[in-house]
Write a protein that holds these residues in place. Structure first.
Motif, PDB file in Angstrom:
ATOM      1  N   TRP A 262     -42.822  25.762   3.674  1.00 57.24           N
ATOM      2  CA  TRP A 262     -41.750  26.580   4.249  1.00 57.24           C
ATOM      3  C   TRP A 262     -41.311  27.661   3.261  1.00 57.24           C
ATOM      4  O   TRP A 262     -41.203  28.839   3.610  1.00 57.24           O
ATOM      5  CB  TRP A 262     -40.609  25.640   4.597  1.00 57.24           C
ATOM      6  N   SER A 263     -41.109  27.252   2.021  1.00 54.60           N
ATOM      7  CA  SER A 263     -40.661  28.184   0.992  1.00 54.60           C
ATOM      8  C   SER A 263     -41.654  29.317   0.772  1.00 54.60           C
ATOM      9  O   SER A 263     -41.263  30.479   0.606  1.00 54.60           O
ATOM     10  CB  SER A 263     -40.451  27.424  -0.328  1.00 54.60           C
ATOM     11  N   ARG A 264     -42.933  29.001   0.748  1.00 51.89           N
ATOM     12  CA  ARG A 264     -43.949  30.011   0.453  1.00 51.89           C
ATOM     13  C   ARG A 264     -44.170  30.983   1.614  1.00 51.89           C
ATOM     14  O   ARG A 264     -44.591  32.112   1.404  1.00 51.89           O
ATOM     15  CB  ARG A 264     -45.276  29.318   0.103  1.00 51.89           C
ATOM     16  N   ASN A 265     -43.861  30.556   2.824  1.00 53.51           N
ATOM     17  CA  ASN A 265     -44.177  31.365   3.998  1.00 53.51           C
ATOM     18  C   ASN A 265     -42.986  32.011   4.688  1.00 53.51           C
ATOM     19  O   ASN A 265     -43.156  33.014   5.392  1.00 53.51           O
ATOM     20  CB  ASN A 265     -44.903  30.501   5.044  1.00 53.51           C
ATOM     21  N   ALA A 266     -41.808  31.455   4.534  1.00 50.75           N
ATOM     22  CA  ALA A 266     -40.748  31.806   5.480  1.00 50.75           C
ATOM     23  C   ALA A 266     -39.389  32.101   4.864  1.00 50.75           C
ATOM     24  O   ALA A 266     -38.371  32.019   5.555  1.00 50.75           O
ATOM     25  CB  ALA A 266     -40.613  30.681   6.507  1.00 50.75           C
ATOM     26  N   ARG A 267     -39.340  32.462   3.596  1.00 49.48           N
ATOM     27  CA  ARG A 267     -38.051  32.899   3.068  1.00 49.48           C
ATOM     28  C   ARG A 267     -37.699  34.263   3.665  1.00 49.48           C
ATOM     29  O   ARG A 267     -38.564  35.045   4.064  1.00 49.48           O
ATOM     30  CB  ARG A 267     -38.089  32.997   1.546  1.00 49.48           C
ATOM     31  N   LEU A 268     -36.403  34.540   3.671  1.00 43.02           N
ATOM     32  CA  LEU A 268     -35.889  35.822   4.148  1.00 43.02           C
ATOM     33  C   LEU A 268     -34.881  36.348   3.139  1.00 43.02           C
ATOM     34  O   LEU A 268     -34.294  35.581   2.363  1.00 43.02           O
ATOM     35  CB  LEU A 268     -35.195  35.658   5.507  1.00 43.02           C
ATOM     36  N   PHE A 269     -34.671  37.657   3.167  1.00 46.26           N
ATOM     37  CA  PHE A 269     -33.550  38.190   2.407  1.00 46.26           C
ATOM     38  C   PHE A 269     -32.261  37.671   3.039  1.00 46.26           C
ATOM     39  O   PHE A 269     -32.209  37.358   4.236  1.00 46.26           O
ATOM     40  CB  PHE A 269     -33.586  39.714   2.388  1.00 46.26           C
ATOM     41  N   ILE A 270     -31.226  37.585   2.256  1.00 50.79           N
ATOM     42  CA  ILE A 270     -29.957  37.088   2.762  1.00 50.79           C
ATOM     43  C   ILE A 270     -29.391  38.071   3.797  1.00 50.79           C
ATOM     44  O   ILE A 270     -29.652  39.275   3.737  1.00 50.79           O
ATOM     45  CB  ILE A 270     -28.978  36.854   1.587  1.00 50.79           C
ATOM     46  N   CYS A 271     -28.680  37.544   4.771  1.00 52.57           N
ATOM     47  CA  CYS A 271     -28.104  38.326   5.871  1.00 52.57           C
ATOM     48  C   CYS A 271     -29.164  38.913   6.803  1.00 52.57           C
ATOM     49  O   CYS A 271     -28.970  39.972   7.394  1.00 52.57           O
ATOM     50  CB  CYS A 271     -27.186  39.437   5.354  1.00 52.57           C
ATOM     51  N   GLU A 272     -30.301  38.217   6.934  1.00 56.97           N
ATOM     52  CA  GLU A 272     -31.330  38.616   7.895  1.00 56.97           C
ATOM     53  C   GLU A 272     -31.389  37.604   9.048  1.00 56.97           C
ATOM     54  O   GLU A 272     -32.450  37.113   9.418  1.00 56.97           O
ATOM     55  CB  GLU A 272     -32.694  38.742   7.212  1.00 56.97           C
ATOM     56  N   GLU A 273     -30.239  37.346   9.628  1.00 57.10           N
ATOM     57  CA  GLU A 273     -30.188  36.396  10.741  1.00 57.10           C
ATOM     58  C   GLU A 273     -31.036  36.860  11.920  1.00 57.10           C
ATOM     59  O   GLU A 273     -31.565  36.028  12.669  1.00 57.10           O
ATOM     60  CB  GLU A 273     -28.742  36.185  11.194  1.00 57.10           C
ATOM     61  N   GLU A 274     -31.192  38.176  12.072  1.00 60.09           N
ATOM     62  CA  GLU A 274     -31.992  38.694  13.184  1.00 60.09           C
ATOM     63  C   GLU A 274     -33.468  38.327  13.047  1.00 60.09           C
ATOM     64  O   GLU A 274     -34.232  38.374  14.023  1.00 60.09           O
ATOM     65  CB  GLU A 274     -31.834  40.214  13.295  1.00 60.09           C
ATOM     66  N   ARG A 275     -33.875  37.933  11.855  1.00 60.14           N
ATOM     67  CA  ARG A 275     -35.253  37.496  11.616  1.00 60.14           C
ATOM     68  C   ARG A 275     -35.377  35.967  11.629  1.00 60.14           C
ATOM     69  O   ARG A 275     -36.448  35.443  11.342  1.00 60.14           O
ATOM     70  CB  ARG A 275     -35.764  38.052  10.291  1.00 60.14           C
ATOM     71  N   GLY A 276     -34.285  35.294  11.931  1.00 54.72           N
ATOM     72  CA  GLY A 276     -34.331  33.839  12.016  1.00 54.72           C
ATOM     73  C   GLY A 276     -33.630  33.112  10.891  1.00 54.72           C
ATOM     74  O   GLY A 276     -33.694  31.874  10.820  1.00 54.72           O
ATOM     75  N   GLY A 277     -32.960  33.828   9.998  1.00 60.00           N
ATOM     76  CA  GLY A 277     -32.248  33.179   8.905  1.00 60.00           C
ATOM     77  C   GLY A 277     -31.151  32.274   9.427  1.00 60.00           C
ATOM     78  O   GLY A 277     -30.386  32.663  10.314  1.00 60.00           O
ATOM     79  N   TYR A 278     -31.048  31.056   8.864  1.00 63.69           N
ATOM     80  CA  TYR A 278     -30.083  30.106   9.417  1.00 63.69           C
ATOM     81  C   TYR A 278     -29.408  29.208   8.381  1.00 63.69           C
ATOM     82  O   TYR A 278     -28.541  28.400   8.730  1.00 63.69           O
ATOM     83  CB  TYR A 278     -30.771  29.234  10.472  1.00 63.69           C
ATOM     84  N   LEU A 279     -29.777  29.339   7.131  1.00 59.55           N
ATOM     85  CA  LEU A 279     -29.201  28.468   6.115  1.00 59.55           C
ATOM     86  C   LEU A 279     -27.770  28.901   5.763  1.00 59.55           C
ATOM     87  O   LEU A 279     -27.434  30.091   5.837  1.00 59.55           O
ATOM     88  CB  LEU A 279     -30.054  28.490   4.850  1.00 59.55           C
TER      89      LEU A 279
END
Length: 349
Positions: A262-279
Motif C-alpha cells: 500500500w505504501s509503495r503504490n498508493a500514498r498521496l500528498f496531504i489534502c488530496e481527498e479527491e484522489r481517495g485520501g482518507y487517513l
C-alpha cells in the motif's frame, strides 16, 4: 517563519526513470524552498559515473547534487534513509554498516545537512527486535555522529510496515532508550496513521474501533513526546483501497506486508481527498504542531510521497508532482490556519 515546506527527491519521479536536473528544476520552479535527498537518487547518480558506484563516486554525486541545489536555491534539509542499521546479529555485517556510516557522514557534509534519517527496519533476516540490542546499535551510531565536526543528528522514523518498531510509541521508546541529544524523531503522518488507524487489508480500510483508539493514541503522543526530540516532520496521506489488499489485489506481493505494498503504490500528498485520501493525517499534524493542544513543533515539513505514478516514463512527471505538492501545501496552510506562519510559495516560472 514557523514552518517550511520541502519535498523528498523521490517524490518527483523514481531514479531509474527520471534524472535529477528536471526533478530539482521542477521543485525550484514551483517555489518549494527545500528538498530532502532520498539516497536512491544519489546512488543512481553515483552508479552512472565512470567506475560505477564506488565510495569516491558517491562523494562526486553528492558534490553534483549540492551544486545543482545551490544553483536552483534549494536548501537540502536531510539525507536518508540509512536503513537496516539496528539489531544486526552478525558482527561482520554490523562492522560493515558502521563503516558505511562514515561515507554517509562525508556525503551529508558535502550536501550541507546535519540530518540523517533512519527508518525502523522492515527486514528480519540477520536482525533482531531485541530492544536492548537495537538501542545499543543506535546509541553507537549517535555517538559516532556526535564526534564528527560538525556533529550529525539522526531522525528515527517508525515505518507502518516495519518488522519490529512500527508505531510512534515504539519509535519513541527507542529514542528514549538511546538517550542521546543528537538522536530524535522523524514523525511521518502516513506511517503514524497507517499503523495506528488504518488497515488496507480490511473491508473498510480501518482497524477495529479505529477512531477511538487513535484519538487516545494522539492524546498520549502529546503527553509523552518531548518536542525538542522531533527533528523534522513528513506529511502525506494514502488512498483507501477499493478492495482489501489481499492476495487477489493487484498491489499484492508475495512475502510483503500489505501495508508496505500500500505504501509503495498508493500514498498521496496531504489534502488530496479527491484522489481517495482518507487517513486522519491532519489530526496527526495538529497533534504535532498545535501550540495550545499539541506538541508545538516548528520547522521543516517534508512531503515524502511514494506512488505508482512515480514510475511513469512521461517527461512531465517531475513537474506534475511538484505542482501537486505545492497545491497540497497551499490547501494544508488553510486547513491548519498557518497563513501568518509560513512564507508564501512563489513560483519562479
Amino acid at each position: 517563519m514557523s514552518f517550511k515546506p520541502a519535498i523528498a527527491s523521490l517524490s518527483l519521479g523514481r531514479a531509474w526513470l527520471h534524472e535529477l536536473p528536471p526533478k530539482f528544476s521542477a521543485a525550484s520552479a514551483s517555489g518549494l524552498p527545500g528538498i530532502e535527498i532520498f539516497f536512491e537518487d544519489l546512488a543512481y547518480l553515483a552508479a552512472s559515473l565512470p567506475g560505477g558506484p564506488t565510495p569516491a563516486n558517491h562523494l562526486h554525486a553528492a558534490h553534483q547534487i549540492r551544486s545543482l541545489c545551490d544553483s536552483l536555491s534549494l536548501e537540502i534539509m536531510g539525507l536518508g534513509p540509512f536503513s537496516d542499521c539496528e539489531g544486526l546479529l552478525c558482527p561482520i555485517a554490523r562492522a560493515a554498516k558502521l563503516q558505511e556510516l562514515y561515507l554517509w557522514f562525508d556525503m551529508a557534509r558535502i550536501l550541507g545537512t546535519d540530518i540523517i534519517q533512519i527508518p525502523s527496519t522492515f527486514r528480519s533476516e540477520g536482525l533482531t527486535g531485541d530492544m536492548e540490542k537495537i538501542v545499543t546499535d543506535l546509541r553507537e551510531i549517535a555517538d559516532l555522529g556526535k564526534a564528527q565536526s560538525p556533529p550529525f543528528r539522526f531522525a528515527y522514523e517508525n515505518l507502518c510496515f516495519a518488522t519490529y518498531n512500527d508505531t510512534w510509541e515504539k519509535a519513541w521508546a527507542v529514542v528514549k532508550g538511546v538517550d542521546r541529544e543528537n538522536f530524535g524523531l522523524c514523525l511521518d503522518t502516513f506511517n503514524i496513521a497507517g499503523r495506528g488507524w488504518a488497515d488496507p487489508a480490511s473491508l473498510d480500510g480501518k482497524l477495529p474501533n479505529a477512531d477511538a483508539v487513535f484519538r487516545q493514541s494522539l492524546k498520549n503522543m502529546v503527553k509523552e513526546i518531548d518536542v525538542k526530540k522531533i527533528f523534522y516532520v513528513q506529511v502525506v496521506d494514502a488512498e483507501r483501497m477499493s478492495a482489501p489488499l489481499d492476495e487477489r489485489h493487484p498491489f499484492f506481493v508475495e512475502g510483503q506486508r500489505p501495508r508496505m505494498s500500500w505504501s509503495r503504490n498508493a500514498r498521496l500528498f496531504i489534502c488530496e481527498e479527491e484522489r481517495g485520501g482518507y487517513l486522519p493525517v491532519v489530526d496527526v499534524l495538529k497533534a504535532i504542531t498545535d501550540e495550545k493542544n499539541g506538541l508545538g513543533y516548528k520547522g521543516w515539513i517534508s512531503m515524502e510521497f511514494f506512488n505508482r505514478s512515480l514510475t511513469k516514463e512521461e517527461a512531465n512527471v517531475p513537474k506534475d508532482h511538484a505542482r501537486r505538492a505545492v497545491e497540497s501545501w497551499k490547501k494544508l496552510v488553510k486547513v491548519m490556519g498557518w497563513e501568518d506562519k509560513v512564507e508564501p510559495i512563489v513560483p519562479k516560472d
